[in-house]
Design a protein around this motif. Structure first.
Motif, PDB file in Angstrom:
ATOM      1  N   ASP A 112     -53.741  24.877  15.363  1.00  0.00           N
ATOM      2  CA  ASP A 112     -52.365  25.253  15.031  1.00  0.00           C
ATOM      3  C   ASP A 112     -52.187  26.766  15.034  1.00  0.00           C
ATOM      4  O   ASP A 112     -51.093  27.268  15.269  1.00  0.00           O
ATOM      5  CB  ASP A 112     -51.984  24.704  13.653  1.00  0.00           C
ATOM      6  CG  ASP A 112     -51.805  23.193  13.672  1.00  0.00           C
ATOM      7  OD1 ASP A 112     -51.693  22.635  14.779  1.00  0.00           O
ATOM      8  OD2 ASP A 112     -51.798  22.574  12.600  1.00  0.00           O
ATOM      9  N   LYS A 151     -49.074  26.668  16.977  1.00  0.00           N
ATOM     10  CA  LYS A 151     -47.755  26.816  16.364  1.00  0.00           C
ATOM     11  C   LYS A 151     -47.458  28.275  16.043  1.00  0.00           C
ATOM     12  O   LYS A 151     -46.306  28.708  16.052  1.00  0.00           O
ATOM     13  CB  LYS A 151     -47.683  25.980  15.091  1.00  0.00           C
ATOM     14  CG  LYS A 151     -47.827  24.479  15.334  1.00  0.00           C
ATOM     15  CD  LYS A 151     -47.817  23.705  14.017  1.00  0.00           C
ATOM     16  CE  LYS A 151     -47.955  22.209  14.273  1.00  0.00           C
ATOM     17  NZ  LYS A 151     -48.006  21.433  12.997  1.00  0.00           N
ATOM     18  N   ARG A 196     -56.637  24.944   7.074  1.00  0.00           N
ATOM     19  CA  ARG A 196     -56.113  25.059   8.436  1.00  0.00           C
ATOM     20  C   ARG A 196     -57.213  25.523   9.386  1.00  0.00           C
ATOM     21  O   ARG A 196     -58.004  26.414   9.052  1.00  0.00           O
ATOM     22  CB  ARG A 196     -54.957  26.066   8.471  1.00  0.00           C
ATOM     23  CG  ARG A 196     -53.777  25.670   7.591  1.00  0.00           C
ATOM     24  CD  ARG A 196     -53.099  24.436   8.141  1.00  0.00           C
ATOM     25  NE  ARG A 196     -51.946  24.061   7.329  1.00  0.00           N
ATOM     26  CZ  ARG A 196     -51.144  23.045   7.611  1.00  0.00           C
ATOM     27  NH1 ARG A 196     -51.372  22.296   8.675  1.00  0.00           N
ATOM     28  NH2 ARG A 196     -50.117  22.766   6.829  1.00  0.00           N
TER      29      ARG A 196
END
Length: 604
Positions: free
Chosen positions: A400, A464, A422
């Motif tokens: 991400d 992202k 993450r």
């Protein structure tokens, strides 16, 4: 009882030699390999503490086997496939060209006939996997571009031992020469195929079963069994033991037990490899060197110079920069341990006399001893202009968050993200930084963030957010422009160089920017206030007020220019209350004529 006692005393001598020699030579900057060689020479040929060096060498070769297994664990099959051009292209060229050149020199020396010259030439064309890989590991250069090319040549040399042994059978002219090479080749191919199948379908299930038992010692025994079993299988098929261990390592490279296996094997690898180098020193026949001193003094530098020159030329032709070609040339000029096998076999079959075979073994051993010195001296020939590069291997990349640049700023930010659960894909263009970060367990990919193909390979399509944490302003700007041009929907979080750079980034429309010095400066000032007696609560409120003022001033500067928001700066202590705005803002800058200049406020 004498034999066990002899074994015990010899083991103490070997370990003691390693303990004494390694730190001394490491401290002198000569490397541990040369220290182990020196220890072997002192223990064996000088003081005759151990006389049977060849037997110890046979056992200590397991160190090379374990080394190749660990290297295999770091090379996934897909990565090995990417190296195929260097292995079969550069590797083949090196063995053939070097072998022919040294064959010609051996024949011109008048010591050997044409058949013995071929064996000597191609035997000396092989380099020492143990010495080269130990030097690369010691310098942390295994994963550099030159380290990978060096390993590719060494790997092909391990493969070449099969046809070279078959060549001895052909040159010997025996009756079995007609079909033995073909049979040996078929057996070797079958053994490799069996290794691949076993690695794919048997090894991982085996370790899964053992892991469920929770028996730590069983995992260690299984690791040793796999390494030594695969090595023995390859040896029975006529290939080298090291090749079998390497293949088993490659087959387990994608296993979830890879790190466990590496940790289990590492202690055995380190000790046995040290004993291997000591055993090479033990095997050095000083009487042969003394009896043929002039020949050896001339032959060793000539052999090493010819090999280094050819390797340098081939590396340059195949695309290596000057510095990499120099490093490889000075890393691989020595003879190899497989030369011992070839020369001993040739002496047994009568292609050369046993005294000549011993002389060639002595040349190989001495060239090994000189390799660490040559590798150290090669640094004087480096231009130092080119940026060191690693191979770009993005297998497994994609998360991400894509971070470009792993500077001190990026390292702290990554800790926050990892602690938050993450995953982060990090790319950096500094080989030293990657090696350093890898030693702490970080997975970083080598690549230039200013190249679109690198960003794509690193998974920017799946990211992202892209974090640009590079250190230089111009590099940061290029990365930002590239991402905005080709991936306009990707959110950009950017580390800015200074206040002026922050204004420029906001004008470019990045989603978020932050100066590295802002937060650290605020915290530093708060802690100083607390040390001067201000309460922690008041210091925090003051810091928050400064943060808000800075943000408001920065917003004004984006639209009105750098001089906007001057009235928000403090230039002298505020009294009586910390958060009361001064009534005469104009007086602030009368006391400090430099406060209004761009230089004084650029980093504020």
């Amino acid at each position: 009882m004498s034999a066990p006692n002899d074994l015990f005393s010899e083991t103490i001598l070997l370990l003691g030699g390693a303990v004494v020699a390694a730190p001394i030579f490491k401290r002198l900057g000569l490397g541990t390999v040369l220290g182990y060689l020196a220890a072997g020479i002192v223990i064996g040929p000088v003081f005759h503490g151990i006389t049977d060096g060849e037997q110890i060498l046979g056992v200590a070769e397991l160190g090379v086997v374990f080394l190749l297994f660990i290297i295999g664990l770091e090379l996934k099959p897909s990565r090995l496939w990417q190296m195929r051009r260097d292995i079969f292209g550069l590797g083949t060229a090196q063995v053939v060209v070097t072998g022919l050149a040294l064959t010609a020199l051996a024949f011109l020396s008048g010591v050997l006939d044409w058949r013995g010259s071929i064996v000597a030439g191609f035997g000396l064309a092989l380099s020492s996997t143990a010495f080269a890989m130990q030097i690369l590991e010691g310098d942390g250069d295994v994963n550099t571009r030159y380290g990978q090319r060096s390993f590719s040549m060494l790997l092909f040399q391990d493969l070449a031992i099969v046809p070279l042994l078959a060549l001895i059978t052909v040159l010997d002219g025996s009756d079995k020469a007609s079909n033995a090479p073909l049979t040996d080749f078929a057996v070797a191919v079958g053994a490799v195929a069996a290794m691949v199948v076993a690695g794919r379908y048997l090894l991982t299930p085996l370790f899964q079963v053992i892991a469920r038992t929770g028996a730590r010692e069983a995992m260690i025994a299984a690791a040793l069994f796999v390494v030594m079993g695969s090595a023995s299988l390859m040896q029975l098929a006529g290939l080298s033991m090291a090749m079998g261990a390497f293949l088993s390592g490659v087959m387990l490279a994608e296993s979830s037990y890879r790190h466990e296996l590496e940790a289990d094997i590492e202690p055995f690898r380190g000790v046995l490899l040290a004993i291997f180098f000591i055993a090479v020193g033990l095997s050095l026949e000083l009487d042969v060197l003394f009896d043929n001193a002039l020949f050896v003094i001339v032959a060793v530098p000539i052999v090493m110079a010819v090999k280094a020159t050819i390797i340098y030329g081939l590396c340059r032709i195949s695309g290596s920069p000057h510095d990499d070609a120099i490093r490889i040339a000075f890393l691989l000029p020595q003879g190899g341990e497989f030369g011992f096998v070839l020369f001993t076999t040739a002496g047994a079959t009568g292609l050369m006399s046993t005294s000549t075979a011993s002389l060639l073994v002595a040349i190989v051993t001495l060239s090994m001893a000189l390799t660490p010195i040559g590798a150290a001296l090669s640094k004087r020939l480096l231009s130092g202009d080119a940026q060191e590069e690693l191979d770009e291997d993005f297998e497994g990349a994609g998360a991400d968050v894509l971070m470009v640049g792993f500077s001190r700023f990026g390292q702290i930010a990554a800790q926050i993200l990892l602690a938050g659960g993450r995953s982060v894909t990090v790319i950096d263009f500094s080989a030293d930084r990657i090696r350093q970060a890898s030693s702490f367990g970080f997975r970083i990919y080598f690549g230039d963030g200013m190249r679109k193909d690198v960003l794509r390979s690193a998974g920017i399509d799946r990211a992202k957010i892209v974090l640009v944490c590079t250190q230089k302003k111009e590099i940061t700007d290029k990365v930002v422009e590239l991402v905005q041009a080709d991936y306009p929907h990707t959110r950009l979080y950017v580390r800015s160089y200074d206040r002026i750079h922050s204004i420029e980034l906001r004008n470019k429309g990045v989603d978020y920017e932050l100066r590295e010095t802002l937060e650290s400066g605020l915290l530093f000032g708060r802690r100083t206030l607390e040390a001067l007696g201000v309460s922690e609560v008041d210091a925090y409120e003051i810091g928050e007020d400064i943060r808000k003022r800075d943000e408001a001033r920065l917003a004004l500067q984006v639209t009105e220019g750098l001089q906007a928001g001057r009235d928000m700066l403090f230039s002298h202590p505020v009294r009586p209350e910390p958060l009361v705005k001064p009534k005469r803002a104009a007086d602030l800058f009368e006391e400090d004529p430099l406060a209004g200049t761009a230089d004084a406020t650029a980093d504020a």
